[in-house]
Design a protein around this motif. Structure first.
Motif, PDB file in Angstrom:
ATOM      1  N   ASP A 144       0.901  -1.130  -0.092  1.00  0.00           N
ATOM      2  CA  ASP A 144      -0.020  -0.161  -0.149  1.00  0.00           C
ATOM      3  C   ASP A 144       0.888   1.337   0.041  1.00  0.00           C
ATOM      4  O   ASP A 144       0.425   2.522  -0.393  1.00  0.00           O
ATOM      5  CB  ASP A 144      -0.800   0.154   1.291  1.00  0.00           C
ATOM      6  CG  ASP A 144      -1.826  -1.035   1.023  1.00  0.00           C
ATOM      7  OD1 ASP A 144      -2.217  -1.343  -0.101  1.00  0.00           O
ATOM      8  OD2 ASP A 144      -2.428  -1.254   2.293  1.00  0.00           O
TER       9      ASP A 144
ATOM     10  N   MET B 109       0.805   2.469  -3.589  1.00  0.00           N
ATOM     11  CA  MET B 109      -0.388   2.885  -3.989  1.00  0.00           C
ATOM     12  C   MET B 109      -0.565   4.301  -3.384  1.00  0.00           C
ATOM     13  O   MET B 109      -0.909   5.264  -4.256  1.00  0.00           O
ATOM     14  CB  MET B 109      -1.386   1.809  -3.585  1.00  0.00           C
ATOM     15  CG  MET B 109      -1.462   0.710  -3.947  1.00  0.00           C
ATOM     16  SD  MET B 109      -1.331   0.624  -5.871  1.00  0.00           S
ATOM     17  CE  MET B 109      -3.268   1.100  -6.122  1.00  0.00           C
ATOM     18  N   THR B 110      -0.091   4.469  -2.088  1.00  0.00           N
ATOM     19  CA  THR B 110      -0.128   5.820  -1.514  1.00  0.00           C
ATOM     20  C   THR B 110       0.610   6.801  -2.178  1.00  0.00           C
ATOM     21  O   THR B 110       0.253   7.743  -2.679  1.00  0.00           O
ATOM     22  CB  THR B 110       0.230   5.563   0.020  1.00  0.00           C
ATOM     23  OG1 THR B 110      -0.818   4.568   0.776  1.00  0.00           O
ATOM     24  CG2 THR B 110      -0.073   7.147   0.518  1.00  0.00           C
TER      25      THR B 110
ATOM     26  N   TRP C 203       1.859   6.848  -5.089  1.00  0.00           N
ATOM     27  CA  TRP C 203       1.642   7.050  -6.499  1.00  0.00           C
ATOM     28  C   TRP C 203       0.162   8.000  -6.889  1.00  0.00           C
ATOM     29  O   TRP C 203       0.345   8.559  -7.821  1.00  0.00           O
ATOM     30  CB  TRP C 203       1.388   5.501  -7.231  1.00  0.00           C
ATOM     31  CG  TRP C 203       1.329   5.788  -8.685  1.00  0.00           C
ATOM     32  CD1 TRP C 203       0.252   5.559  -9.455  1.00  0.00           C
ATOM     33  CD2 TRP C 203       2.329   5.767  -9.882  1.00  0.00           C
ATOM     34  NE1 TRP C 203       0.465   5.771 -10.872  1.00  0.00           N
ATOM     35  CE2 TRP C 203       1.907   5.719 -10.918  1.00  0.00           C
ATOM     36  CE3 TRP C 203       3.730   6.075  -9.634  1.00  0.00           C
ATOM     37  CZ2 TRP C 203       2.576   5.911 -12.068  1.00  0.00           C
ATOM     38  CZ3 TRP C 203       4.497   6.005 -10.675  1.00  0.00           C
ATOM     39  CH2 TRP C 203       3.996   6.134 -11.917  1.00  0.00           C
ATOM     40  N   ASN C 204      -0.775   7.652  -5.913  1.00  0.00           N
ATOM     41  CA  ASN C 204      -2.069   8.249  -6.248  1.00  0.00           C
ATOM     42  C   ASN C 204      -2.073   9.268  -5.242  1.00  0.00           C
ATOM     43  O   ASN C 204      -2.388  10.393  -5.798  1.00  0.00           O
ATOM     44  CB  ASN C 204      -3.122   7.167  -6.026  1.00  0.00           C
ATOM     45  CG  ASN C 204      -3.036   6.197  -6.976  1.00  0.00           C
ATOM     46  OD1 ASN C 204      -2.894   6.158  -8.231  1.00  0.00           O
ATOM     47  ND2 ASN C 204      -3.413   4.818  -6.654  1.00  0.00           N
TER      48      ASN C 204
END
Length: 276
Positions: A57, A60-61, A63-64
């Protein structure tokens, strides 16, 4: 008659190389390991080399939510244009200096090489005010345009390679009626692939890792490149796992480019020293 290396000496050499490789690679392994840890696992004693569980995660954190996707696209956009500009302009200028004879050619070449000895900090402030007068601050123009004007190192690298090629190629093409630009694009440029690959790797690494240029000229977060995004991330005091995840994203393209272009890179560097 060639001298044979003693087997024990050979074993010691390999052991020394292995130990050196471990010391070189370990920081990257630790960076990757930390990027996959939870906040609690970062300070765990004894430290874990292989996180359990692996926290994907973090990527994901980063990147987004922290917009590293945009920073990555910005970096690729700038690097792509810089590579095209640097490769074409350096090869074109080097071809002219290597193939044509004209007054003051040697002096021009020496002055060009002398610019390598000028620290970038000396020209940083005047260059900034020049771009300010053009109204190009907070844009990519100060980062991209100079690559189309040729660089001393790139010109030198390409000049040395072109000088190593037989000049009969140019003479034969001229007799057949080919123009100098045609000779450059149809004959010499394809033959310069090893040197272009080496220069491409140098250009990619320099442009991708460029932190000072974007830091000086870019103000809007939407324009940030990856190194600048990493600095912003550090200033926000995020946890170390997220910071290492950003570092992995920033480092990975450079490693991949070198791995894929390693053969051409070594060949290009070796061949540029054949003829002065």
């Amino acid at each position: 008659m060639t001298k044979t290396t003693h087997p024990l000496l050979k074993v010691l050499m390999y052991l020394l190389l292995i130990v050196g490789s471990v010391f070189m690679v370990f920081p990257f392994i630790w960076m990757l390991s930390t990027s996959l840890k939870t906040v609690g696992a970062i300070s765990q004693m004894p430290p874990q080399l292989i996180p359990n569980p692996m926290n994907w995660d973090n990527y994901m954190t980063i990147w987004n939510k922290i917009d590293f996707g945009r920073y990555t696209m910005n970096s690729f956009f700038i690097v792509s244009i810089e590579m095209v500009g640097s490769l074409v302009s350096s090869a074109f200028v080097a071809f002219g200096l290597a193939m044509f004879t004209f007054r003051l050619r040697g002096l021009i070449y020496m002055i060009m090489l002398a610019t390598l000895m000028i620290p970038s900090q000396v020209t940083m402030i005047p260059t900034y005010f020049i771009w300010k007068e053009f109204g190009a601050l907070n844009s990519y123009y100060p980062l991209i345009v100079p690559s189309f004007l040729g660089g001393a190192f790139g010109i030198f690298l390409m000049h040395q390679f072109i000088k190593s090629l037989p000049k009969e190629l140019y003479e034969s093409a001229t007799i057949d009626g080919c123009s100098p630009p045609g000779i450059f694009f149809k004959i010499y440029l394809p033959l310069c692939k090893p040197a272009l690959a080496a220069l491409g790797v140098f250009t990619f690494m320099g442009a991708w890792n460029n932190t000072l240029g974007p830091l000086i000229y870019l103000q809007d977060k939407e324009l940030y490149t990856l190194p600048l995004g990493l600095l912003y991330l550090k200033s926000e005091n995020v946890n170390q796992a997220l910071l290492m995840a950003g570092a992995v994203i920033t480092t990975l393209p450079v490693v991949l480019v070198y791995l894929f272009a390693q053969k051409q890179f070594v060949q290009g560097i070796a061949s540029t020293g054949m003829k002065g």
